[in-house]
Structure formats: structure tokens, C-alpha cells
Design an enzyme around this catalytic site. Structure first.
Site, PDB file in Angstrom:
ATOM      1  N   ASP A   1       0.849  -1.196   0.000  1.00 30.28           N
ATOM      2  CA  ASP A   1       0.000   0.000   0.000  1.00 30.28           C
ATOM      3  C   ASP A   1       0.888   1.250   0.000  1.00 30.28           C
ATOM      4  OD1 ASP A   1      -2.239   1.600   0.225  1.00 30.28           O
ATOM      5  OD2 ASP A   1      -2.347   1.405   2.410  1.00 30.28           O
TER       6      ASP A   1
ATOM      7  N   ASP B   1      -8.836   3.930  -2.105  1.00 28.49           N
ATOM      8  CA  ASP B   1      -9.793   4.371  -1.085  1.00 28.49           C
ATOM      9  C   ASP B   1     -11.065   4.963  -1.680  1.00 28.49           C
ATOM     10  OD1 ASP B   1      -7.891   3.495   0.625  1.00 28.49           O
ATOM     11  OD2 ASP B   1      -7.128   5.474   1.162  1.00 28.49           O
TER      12      ASP B   1
ATOM     13  N   GLU C   1       2.534   4.979  -4.059  1.00 26.04           N
ATOM     14  CA  GLU C   1       2.498   5.930  -5.202  1.00 26.04           C
ATOM     15  C   GLU C   1       3.832   6.639  -5.376  1.00 26.04           C
ATOM     16  OE1 GLU C   1       0.143   5.571  -2.880  1.00 26.04           O
ATOM     17  OE2 GLU C   1      -1.120   4.424  -4.230  1.00 26.04           O
TER      18      GLU C   1
HETATM   19  C1  GLC Z   1      -4.637   3.279   2.880  1.00 28.78           C
HETATM   20  C2  GLC Z   1      -5.140   2.097   2.077  1.00 28.78           C
HETATM   21  C3  GLC Z   1      -6.178   1.348   2.844  1.00 28.78           C
HETATM   22  C4  GLC Z   1      -5.602   0.920   4.186  1.00 28.78           C
HETATM   23  C5  GLC Z   1      -5.075   2.125   4.958  1.00 28.78           C
HETATM   24  C6  GLC Z   1      -4.361   1.725   6.239  1.00 28.78           C
HETATM   25  O1  GLC Z   1      -5.624   4.220   3.034  1.00 28.78           O
HETATM   26  O2  GLC Z   1      -5.623   2.489   0.826  1.00 28.78           O
HETATM   27  O3  GLC Z   1      -6.638   0.240   2.115  1.00 28.78           O
HETATM   28  O4  GLC Z   1      -6.567   0.266   4.938  1.00 28.78           O
HETATM   29  O5  GLC Z   1      -4.179   2.845   4.153  1.00 28.78           O
HETATM   30  O6  GLC Z   1      -3.312   0.859   5.997  1.00 28.78           O
END
Ligand code: GLC
Length: 799
Positions: free
Chosen positions: A405, A483, A408
């Protein structure tokens, strides 16, 4: 933001007259008076690469996107010089290059124009950064449509839109928001029933304009790097998409459990909570394979550590979950906490593995753990180190998948939400700034993760999921769309994003079912599950800062709907797995928008909601509250309503009534759809029969079923089972022929054939030319037939 024509009057430069050309095997170089070189390389008769330099020489050719293991080849290549132009001819296209200005036109072999330069290649020097802003504009044809571009949350047909490609953490994004998490600079054009594609392989920030700025012009440009694009000719869209996917690579088969249902939340902790969730799935008999640990499983958000208070013995917990059929997937982010007592930080520091600012200090930014440094995944040594970090998680603790995650990369509390442009990267030995490496950072992280997980999971298959990705990332990882929000609009967006990603070579994707931000109503959650089970990756996830978002959080009706649809997905696993196998082998998208299914039918060009799941099942989600059904378009062919078995003719709009526990699902006539019995998780049961739902057709249709051990690599040694069924229906007769390849023996020995839509009463049945009495074949009720799985020909004769 730099726009194309806004800049055209200021300092734009153009290639001048071509003064010479030369051919080097499959490449033709055109030299202009003002030092531009256009290099045209023929990879296939319908796949041509165009590269431009303004310096008089080309820089080293390097791409992360192109799959170097793929081979190409062409049948014909002729270069002809005429008085005003050069002509390159393959067996599929002509390419005309004007001597005067180096403008290019591409035509099919009948001379019909497919893609022609408008201003063509031009550029502007970029004084602040060095290099050029490289630009291309093409004439857009009448009635042209545009598709592709990865995860864009806009109408499937991008005509009239401008999009930006710059990987971006976009919490709670909205319709038409630009840019998003992924970067796939590949589009598909369609006009006059001819489809082509353009892949602009440039990792700098890029823009595409589809008749937004000027009605008849399509343009694309980048804030650096080279004008370097690949042209694909169809004329069928399927050829464009599969060739693109071939060029940028296909994934390996994932373990079958990854195609099951997954449950996630930010975050399930402590251990007792995780167990409460998994037990509830088993208690309510809602099938589930994947359970996720979000950032709170770590010690202070330090990657590769555990919070021992919440998870005192992860190895035991993961083993206990595995006993109950659950595979544990854990999140790993790129931000490494600056902490001199933290081993991962120390190792990276000792080896100088973190990204640096232009003037030397390490790139520092805030993410979940506070101030962090960030590994430079574009350095092969860093990737190798990163891969090794997974040893304990995978080999010792038994984690089955890794979720990448924030890659980017996301940085908190700064205006650009990411690294500043001066940050340096190795770029596999082609040192550059973040302007060039930004868009592939996430892919290189996922690649390093994949290499590690694969190494330590062996002889099982790895599973990786990423948020950010550039073209080609599909070779290493699945993805999700980031998200999103619990809204009806986002259900529409999820449907589009998954179709678009499928057309963009990156098919193993899903949305956060129910929405990540905010709380869905029970109705919205149910509608989302009903769509989500038809997406290649199927996971409920939510931010956890609102109410509960498990299938049982919305009352019994929603529990029952969830169970019904998740059970359907588990029944369809052999169908879904075959879809995946087709994607892996041929690059065929798993989800096919209607325009892909029938580009000849103009009605499909602007459809967004209906799509083909695999080859033979049409799905149309319900995207509004209180619906009693919906209007929809059924494409060419004849179909059976999945719920009622009613026969419906296609190529028309129709109203389909549905109950709350249904969405419109249709099966193509002649299809043979394989089904497993419902299992609570993949591999729970050994069973004796594979159900084959056979939908009668007056005519022929082919269906395939691919199976193997559902994990591991034995399939590469021929241990798979590929069954091809040919259905041939006549007025009072059906012949089904089976052809089998591969040496894998499935555990079942029988097929349970379920004949649907049979227009006649059965008089006799022959299997492999042996007449069998109806009792012998256990004609069960009217339509069930249980027969040996190894038959070659089944002949049903009617009265
Ligand atoms: C980001 C991710 C999400 C995750 C969060 C905490 O917002 O996109 O899926 O739950 O981080 O790790």
C-alpha cells in the site's frame, strides 16, 4: 499543469525535412535536417514502435513495462521511397512518412486511414529540468471512441476527456477525479469498426486528451523523457488488447484460493478479534478464503515486525487460521520508520538503500509510523534485499499473501502528497529524478515483494496486491482500486474501473466492496457484493472509522444475499479459473465491456454497466436504491436468464425485473458452464462430480474448462487438465464432444450434466457410440445426466 496547445504558440519545435533514411533489420531510421531522428521498429505486422529524439542520437533504451521474455516477429517488411514520402509496408498496415515534415499516417492494407498525425511529433525545451516536453497530436476520426487508461473513474468511453497520469494517493476520490493511483498510458481507439491502440511508454507525468481541447484532435504528451509509443492495429479490439498485454506481460496463474472471497478491515486486532471474524464466517456458512491484517498488526507501524501485545504468537495464529481454511495476508508499506533500534531501518541505512534528495540527504517524509525513509526499489540491489525481508513472514510464520500500500509513493502533510521532484533514483542503472521514477515506484516495490514472496512460498504460488501500478505491473501483482467511498456513485465507478483495468492488461483487480470511506447501507452493501463476486479480485474492505462492514453487519436479508452470491462465486470457481488461464495464456481480458464483445454494434460504444464475465456470462449490476429491476442492453446472440432459465434474444434493450436477491445475469446459449459444489474455502472438499450446466442452442458453441492442482507449478510440466467441449444442437438432437489435454487427474470421476432449455423430450442417449439405457445414465428428474468424465462424444436424441 502544462497543456498541449496552450504551449503550442510558445517555443514549440517541429521536425523539419527528412534528409536521409536507413534500415537496420526491423528498424528504419529517418533523419531530419534539424537533428530529429524517427526510429520505426516493426515488432509484428500489427505492432509498430515509434521513437523520436531531438538530439541527433538516442539515449539508452530501457523500459520497466515491456516484458522482455515475449517474442515477436513479422511476415512482411518493405520500405519504399516515393518522391514526397516513404512507405513502410507490413502484411497488416501501411505506414506513410512525409519527407517534408516527418508526419506519419498509418493505414490498413486497403488504404483506409487508421491513425494520422495532426501536428504530429513536436516538443518544447524544458529549461528548469532539462530535456523536452514531448508532444504528439493525432487527427481524430468521425465517430471515434476511446477506451483503456487503467483505473480512470470516468465514463468507459473517454471521448471528450483529458486525463493525467501521475500515481496519486486519492483518499475518497470522486467520479472524473484526476489523477488516480495507477498509470497505464495505453488507449484503444475505435472508428469505422476498426480498432487500434497506442501505448505511450513514458514514465514521466503524461497527459492524454481525447477531443477535449479540440474536437477532432487526440493528443498525448509528457513532461520529460522520449516520445516513445507503440501502435497496435486490430482491426478487432481483442487483437489490440491481447497484443498490448503480450507486450507488457501476463501474470502467472495465482493460487486458486485467491479467487475466493476475502475479508479485510483497517484493522482487525487483536488476535481474538481476527478469530471472532473468521469463526463468524464459518458459523454463518459464508465462504471465505482470505483474512487481512492491516497496519495495526505491526509494532508501531514498523514493517516486518509484530505487535506482540495484540499478536503474541503470530505463527500459531496463522497456523490455526490455516487449519480453518483461512489464508493470512499482511500489509507492507514502503515507508521505513526512522528508528536506530529497528533492524530494517538499520540494514537499509548500512547499505545506503534509501532514496536520496538531489543534494545528498535521505528523502524523509511522514507516513503511518511518523518520519520515514523510503527504499529505492528501482535499484536491483534494494529489490534483492527487500525480497529477502519476507523470509520470516512467509517461511516461518506462514503468511500467504502480501498487500503493498501507499506506494504511489504517498507522503502525508505535504502539498504534492508524494516525494519532491528532485529525489534521486537508480532506475536500474539509469540514474534519474523522481519525475521519471515516480510512476513506476509502486510497481518496483510490488515486483520486489513478489520476488520475495515467490522465493519463500515456493513450491506454492505467491500472492501480491498493490495500490499503485504502472503498465506491466500485472506480471507481478494483483491490485485494488484504493480508497473509494460507500456511495452508489462509487458502485458505478467500481464497475467501470474493473472493466477498464481488464482492457488495460491489468485484470486481476477488485474494489473495496461496500466502500472504504463512510458507511454503506445494507442495500448498497448487498448490491456491491452482487457485483463484486463477478470481479476477478473479491474483497470487502473498509476504513473502520465508521460502523461495522462485515457481511453480517446489515441484518439477515443481507447475510442471505451475501451468502447466495459468494456461494455462486465458489460454484463458478472452475469457470473463473479458466478465465484466468485464458488471460495468462492469451492476454484475454477476464471482464469484457460490451464494446469489446461486439464493436460492430454501435449501441455498445457508450455502454458502461453490462459486461461479459469470462466469455459466456453477462452481468449487469443494479446501481440504484429501491430497484425492482433495470433497463439494460443485451448484446448480440441469444441468452438464458440465469435465474429463471428463460430464453432471451439479444441485440436489444430490455427491462429485466429482479428481486433484491438478484441482479441481471445471462448465460450465452450453447455454453457449458462448469461448477463446483459450494465449499467454505478452496480445497475444503473432495467431490465426485463436476456439474456442467449446458444451455441448449440451435447451433455450435465451444466451452473450455481448465483445472490443475490449484496451487504450485506442476501445471508447467503438463499436469493440468484442459477440456474443450463442442456443443452442437439441432432441432431434435444434441452432440457434445469432449477433447482433453494434459495429464492432471481431477479428483472427481463424473460429470453431472444439467441440460437447460432442452426443446425436446429425450428418446435415447449414446455415449461414445454405445447406446445406454436411460437408467444406466441415471436420468435424474428431467434434465440431470451423470456420466463418466472421460467421454468423447455424448449424443442425445429427441422424440
Ligand atoms: C490506505 C489504504 C487502505 C488501508 C489504509 C491503512 O488508506 O488504501 O486500504 O486500509 O491505508 O493501511
Amino acid at each position: 499543469m502544462i497543456t498541449n496547445t496552450e504551449l503550442e504558440h510558445k517555443g514549440d519545435q517541429y521536425p523539419s525535412r527528412i534528409i536521409s533514411f536507413e534500415q537496420d533489420v526491423d528498424s528504419i531510421f529517418f533523419y531530419t535536417e534539424n537533428n530529429v531522428i524517427l526510429k520505426i521498429t516493426i515488432l509484428r505486422d500489427s505492432l509498430i514502435r515509434f521513437r523520436y529524439t531531438t538530439k541527433g542520437y538516442f539515449s539508452k533504451d530501457f523500459s520497466y513495462a515491456i516484458d522482455k521474455t515475449q517474442s515477436h516477429g513479422y511476415n512482411q517488411l518493405d520500405v519504399i521511397e516515393e518522391s514526397t514520402f516513404y512507405m513502410i509496408k507490413t502484411s497488416k498496415v501501411f505506414c506513410k512518412i512525409n519527407k517534408n515534415d516527418a508526419k506519419v499516417g498509418i493505414f490498413d492494407i486497403d488504404g483506409f486511414p487508421i491513425l494520422e498525425d495532426e501536428l504530429g511529433f513536436h516538443w518544447e525545451e524544458y529549461y528548469e529540468h532539462g530535456g523536452n516536453i514531448v508532444k504528439m497530436s493525432k487527427q481524430s476520426k468521425d465517430g471515434e471512441s476511446f477506451y483503456g487508461l487503467g483505473d480512470k473513474a470516468s465514463h468507459l468511453n473517454l471521448k471528450g476527456r483529458r486525463v493525467e497520469n501521475w500515481a496519486m494517493d486519492q483518499y475518497a476520490f470522486h467520479k472524473d477525479q484526476e489523477p488516480l493511483y495507477k498509470v497505464v498510458p495505453f488507449y484503444i481507439g475505435l472508428h469505422h469498426n476498426k480498432s487500434y491502440g497506442v501505448f505511450f511508454d513514458n514514465t514521466f507525468k503524461t497527459f492524454f486528451d481525447f477531443c477535449h481541447e479540440r474536437r477532432n484532435v487526440t493528443s498525448f504528451w509528457a513532461e520529460g523523457g522520449e516520445m516513445n509509443y507503440y501502435f497496435f492495429y486490430g482491426p478487432k479490439m481483442s487483437d489490440v488488447v491481447t497484443t498490448y498485454t503480450h507486450l507488457t506481460g501476463k501474470p502467472e496463474l495465482p493460487p486458486m484460493w485467491t479467487l475466493g472471497y476475502h475479508q479485510c478491515k483497517w484493522s482487525y486486532y487483536p488476535e481474538s478479534k481476527v478469530k471472532e471474524i473468521t469463526s463468524k464466517f464459518r458459523e454463518l456458512k459464508i465462504p471465505c478464503d482470505g483474512i487481512y491484517l492491516d497496519i495495526d498488526y505491526m509494532d508501531g507501524f514498523r514493517c516486518f515486525t509484530w505487535n506482540k501485545e495484540y499478536f503474541p504468537d503470530p505463527k500459531r495464529m496463522v497456523a490455526e487460521l490455516a487449519k480453518d481454511g483461512f489464508k493470512t495476508v499482511v500489509i507492507i508499506d514502503p515507508g521505513i520508520k526512522i528508528d536506530k533500534d529497528y533492524w530494517v531501518y538499520k540494514e537499509a541505512l548500512e547499505n545506503d538503500y534509501f532514496c536520496k534528495r538531489a543534494d545528498g540527504p535521505y528523502m524523509k517524509g511522514k507516513v503511518w509510523p511518523g518520519e520515514c525513509n523510503f527504499p529505492d526499489y528501482t535499484n536491483p540491489a534494494v529489490r534483492e534485499w527487500w525480497a529477502g525481508l519476507f523470509k520470516e513472514l512467509i517461511s516461518e510464520i506462514g503468511v500467504k499473501g502480501v498487500w503493498n500500500d501507499m506506494n504511489e509513493p504517498a507522503v502525508m502533510e505535504v502539498p504534492g502528497k508524494t516525494f519532491p521532484p528532485d529525489v534521486r533514483h537508480d532506475y536500474d542503472g539509469n540514474p534519474c529524478s523522481h519525475r521519471k521514477a515516480h510512476n513506476i515506484y509502486g510497481t518496483q516495490m510490488a515486483r520486489a515483494t513478489y520476488e520475495g514472496v515467490k522465493r519463500f512460498a515456493y513450491p506454492k504460488r505467491p500472492f501480491i496486491i498493490t495500490r499503485s501500478a504502472y503498465s506491466g505491473a500485472q506480471r507481478y501483482t494483483s491490485s485494488w482500486t484504493g480508497d473509494n467511498v460507500a456511495s452508489w456513485e462509487h458502485l458505478w465507478i467500481a464497475n467501470i474501473q474493473m472493466q477498464r483495468m481488464s482492457m488495460s492488461g491489468m485484470g486481476f483487480t477488485g474494489s473495496d466492496i461496500g466502500g472504504f470511506a463512510e458507511q454503506p447501507s445494507g442495500e448498497l452493501y448487498a448490491r456491491w457484493i452482487q457485483l463484486g463476486v463477478f470481479h476477478p479480485f473479491c474483497r470487502t474492505h473498509s476504513s473502520g472509522d465508521h460502523g461495522e462492514q462485515e457481511p453480517w453487519s446489515f441484518g439477515t436479508e443481507v447475510i442471505d444475499i451475501t451468502r447466495k452470491f459468494v456461494e455462486l462465486r465458489y460454484q463458478l470457481l472452475p469457470y473463473l479459473y479458466t478465465m484466468f488461464w485464458n488471460y495468462v495464456n492469451d492476454g484475454t481480458p477476464m471482464l469484457k465491456p460490451l464494446v469489446y464483445f461486439d464493436q460492430e454494434d454501435m449501441h455498445t460504444h457508450y455502454r458502461t454497466d453490462e459486461f461479459i464475465f469470462g466469455n459466456q456470462i453477462l452481468v449487469c449490476p443494479i446501481l440504484e436504491p429501491n430497484a425492482q429491476g433495470r433497463r439494460m442492453y443485451l448484446p448480440k446472440g441469444n441468452w438464458y436468464n440465469y435465474w429463471t432459465n428463460e430464453f432471451v434474444e439479444g441485440k436489444r434493450e430490455l427491462w429485466v425485473s429482479t428481486k433484491f436477491d438478484e441482479i441481471p445475469v445471462f448465460v450465452k446459449e450453447g455454453s457449458i458452464i462448469p461448477k463446483y459444489p459450494v465449499q467454505q474455502y478452496v480445497g475444503e472438499m473432495q467431490f465426485d462430480e463436476l456439474t456442467l450446466d449446458v444451455y441448449y442452442k440451435l447451433g455450435k458453441e465451444k466451452s473450455t474448462v481448465y483445472e490443475d492442482a490449484q496451487d504450485g507449478y506442476d501445471y508447467n510440466k503438463g499436469r493440468f487438465s484442459l477440456r474443450t467441449f463442442t456443443f452442437n444442437g439441432k432441432e431434435k438432437e444434441i452432440i457434445i464432444q469432449q477433447h482433453k489435454e494434459g495429464t492432471f487427474e481431477t479428483s472427481y470421476s463424473k460429470f453431472k450434466i444439467n441440460l437447460k432449455g432442452l426443446p425436446f423430450k429425450v428418446k435415447k442417449i449414446e455415449i461414445d457410440n454405445e447406446k445406454v439405457t436411460l437408467e444406466q445414465v441415471q436420468l435424474n428428474g428431467d434434465n440431470f445426466l451423470i456420466i463418466d468424465k472421460d467421454f468423447s462424444e455424448l449424443h442425445i436424441i429427441g422424440i
